[in-house]
Motif scaffolding. Structure first.
Motif, PDB file in Angstrom:
ATOM      1  N   TYR A  14      16.442  -1.181   9.114  1.00 30.81           N
ATOM      2  CA  TYR A  14      14.814  -1.202   9.436  1.00 30.81           C
ATOM      3  C   TYR A  14      14.203  -1.684   8.351  1.00 30.81           C
ATOM      4  N   LEU A  15      12.824  -2.049   8.865  1.00 33.70           N
ATOM      5  CA  LEU A  15      12.718  -3.219   7.147  1.00 33.70           C
ATOM      6  C   LEU A  15      11.719  -2.014   7.279  1.00 33.70           C
ATOM      7  N   VAL A  16      11.771  -1.405   5.916  1.00 28.60           N
ATOM      8  CA  VAL A  16      10.227  -0.923   5.740  1.00 28.60           C
ATOM      9  C   VAL A  16       9.931  -0.994   4.493  1.00 28.60           C
ATOM     10  N   GLN A  17       8.390  -0.953   4.449  1.00 32.99           N
ATOM     11  CA  GLN A  17       7.861  -1.953   2.693  1.00 32.99           C
ATOM     12  C   GLN A  17       7.221  -1.131   2.079  1.00 32.99           C
ATOM     13  N   ILE A  18       6.915  -1.473   1.010  1.00 33.81           N
ATOM     14  CA  ILE A  18       6.883  -0.453  -0.114  1.00 33.81           C
ATOM     15  C   ILE A  18       5.645  -1.091  -1.257  1.00 33.81           C
ATOM     16  N   ASN A  19       5.080  -0.453  -1.235  1.00 33.35           N
ATOM     17  CA  ASN A  19       3.509  -0.757  -2.142  1.00 33.35           C
ATOM     18  C   ASN A  19       3.475   0.328  -3.112  1.00 33.35           C
ATOM     19  N   ARG A  20       3.713  -0.107  -4.502  1.00 32.88           N
ATOM     20  CA  ARG A  20       3.567   0.476  -5.529  1.00 32.88           C
ATOM     21  C   ARG A  20       2.639   0.054  -5.776  1.00 32.88           C
TER      22      ARG A  20
ATOM     23  N   ILE B  43       4.453   3.771   1.799  1.00 36.17           N
ATOM     24  CA  ILE B  43       5.420   2.630   2.441  1.00 36.17           C
ATOM     25  C   ILE B  43       4.733   2.500   4.052  1.00 36.17           C
ATOM     26  N   ALA B  44       4.929   1.458   4.559  1.00 36.63           N
ATOM     27  CA  ALA B  44       5.147   1.462   6.109  1.00 36.63           C
ATOM     28  C   ALA B  44       5.627   0.941   6.585  1.00 36.63           C
ATOM     29  N   MET B  45       6.218   1.628   7.522  1.00 34.59           N
ATOM     30  CA  MET B  45       7.692   1.837   8.592  1.00 34.59           C
ATOM     31  C   MET B  45       7.641   2.220   9.601  1.00 34.59           C
TER      32      MET B  45
ATOM     33  N   ARG C 246      -0.076   6.193   4.895  1.00 33.02           N
ATOM     34  CA  ARG C 246       0.104   5.443   4.478  1.00 33.02           C
ATOM     35  C   ARG C 246      -0.554   4.906   2.865  1.00 33.02           C
TER      36      ARG C 246
END
Length: 150
Positions: free
Chosen positions: A5-11, A57-59, A93
């Protein structure tokens, strides 16, 4: 079969120096989360505080992230997570924060970039609830807390 799965991460701004979650070994199931505190936070025995991680994160739907204690902090210092496992839903989010408590005998300082918890991703099945007026019988029945002995 391994699913991916692709999980986006935002610092989040102001946290460019905070480590991103990482696995500490090749086959680890959890990603260690790091404290994004501005200055050391001291947890007195019995005290609990919400500790920021500096990330969001966005999953995809069908996943959740569970926030769990780190075994080393729990064993060595009595530091653990309340509301364990904490659930991060797929539609959240905001910043991930970790609710820590000190169950140890001594005060414990949490420093910036210290590993404070782990994040484990789990699949969430689609479930439909159906209201009925009676449930099927089982051998266990309504036996609950401690019904099988010590």
């Amino acid at each position: 079969m391994n699913l991916s799965y692709l999980v986006q991460i935002n610092r989040l701004p102001g946290n460019e120096d905070v480590e991103l979650p990482m696995k500490m070994s090749e086959l680890a199931s959890g990603f260690d989360l790091h404290a994004a505190v501005q200055e050391p936070v001291v947890l007195a025995p019995g005290e609990r505080k919400l500790i920021p991680t500096g990330i969001a994160i966005a999953m995809p739907g069908g996943l959740e992230a569970q926030i769990r204690p780190r075994s080393g902090l729990a064993f060595k210092h009595g530091i653990t997570c309340l509301n364990t496992p904490g659930t991060i839903d797929a539609d959240y989010r905001g910043e991930i924060k970790v609710l820590l408590i000190n169950l140890g005998e001594d005060a414990f300082a949490i420093n910036r970039n210290e590993r404070i918890a782990q994040m484990v991703f789990q699949t969430v099945p689609e479930v439909e609830l159906e209201q009925v007026h009676q449930l099927d019988d089982t051998i266990r029945g309504a036996g609950g807390f401690g019904h099988t002995g010590k």
